[in-house]
Design a protein around this motif. Structure first.
Motif, mmCIF file in Angstrom:
data_model
loop_
_atom_site.group_PDB
_atom_site.id
_atom_site.type_symbol
_atom_site.label_atom_id
_atom_site.label_comp_id
_atom_site.label_asym_id
_atom_site.label_seq_id
_atom_site.Cartn_x
_atom_site.Cartn_y
_atom_site.Cartn_z
ATOM 1 N N LEU A 17 84.497 99.625 15.651
ATOM 2 C CA LEU A 17 84.363 99.336 17.077
ATOM 3 C C LEU A 17 84.832 97.919 17.347
ATOM 4 O O LEU A 17 84.383 96.980 16.700
ATOM 5 N N ALA A 25 86.976 103.253 21.416
ATOM 6 C CA ALA A 25 85.988 102.800 20.434
ATOM 7 C C ALA A 25 85.618 101.352 20.750
ATOM 8 O O ALA A 25 85.951 100.434 20.030
ATOM 9 N N THR A 30 79.694 100.972 23.520
ATOM 10 C CA THR A 30 78.865 101.770 22.619
ATOM 11 C C THR A 30 77.478 101.157 22.493
ATOM 12 O O THR A 30 76.464 101.862 22.553
#
Length: 133
Positions: A17, A25, A30
């Motif tokens: 990430l 990503a 996230t």
């Protein structure tokens, strides 16, 4: 890793990430998503919690794999380069594994060490590769 390689996938298995809101990503996206779903100590990351900025402790996501594995730094009050790696296998009862190593060493072991189970992909014939994303 992100500065050296940029966004992409290692050996068709592991994505690191990176920060950048336009990326699929994306580390910050996230992390925020996981933080918004971490509402109790018995949640999906139990017995751990996702790191809350401004506090000590918790997990910060740094990588994912195609085989339902998630990789985290465990935030401690020590230096960032000494934070251990925690790896979780989603579909396994005892899914957490802790490693006293950097994320770069962990990724290196996944890609090159066939004895680094259960995460190694070194035994597969595809070999080492990096596909920019």
């Amino acid at each position: 890793m992100c500065q050296a390689f940029g966004v992409g996938e290692f050996s068709q298995v592991v994505s690191v990430l990176c920060s950048g809101e336009t990326r699929v990503a994306d580390l910050l996206r996230t992390w925020r998503l996981e933080l918004s779903h971490d509402d109790s100590s018995d949640g999906p990351w139990a017995p751990y919690r996702i790191h809350q900025p401004g506090t000590t402790g918790g997990l910060i996501p740094w990588g994912i794999s195609r085989t339902a594995e998630h990789f985290y730094w465990q935030v401690t009050d020590g230096p960032v380069d000494a934070w251990p790696v925690l790896a979780m296998q989603v579909d396994y009862e005892d899914g957490w594994h802790r490693y006293e190593m950097t994320a770069t060493e962990f990724l290196y072991r996944i890609l090159t060490d066939p004895e680094f189970q259960p995460y190694s992909v070194a035994q597969f014939p595809a070999g080492l590769s990096f596909e920019p994303g």
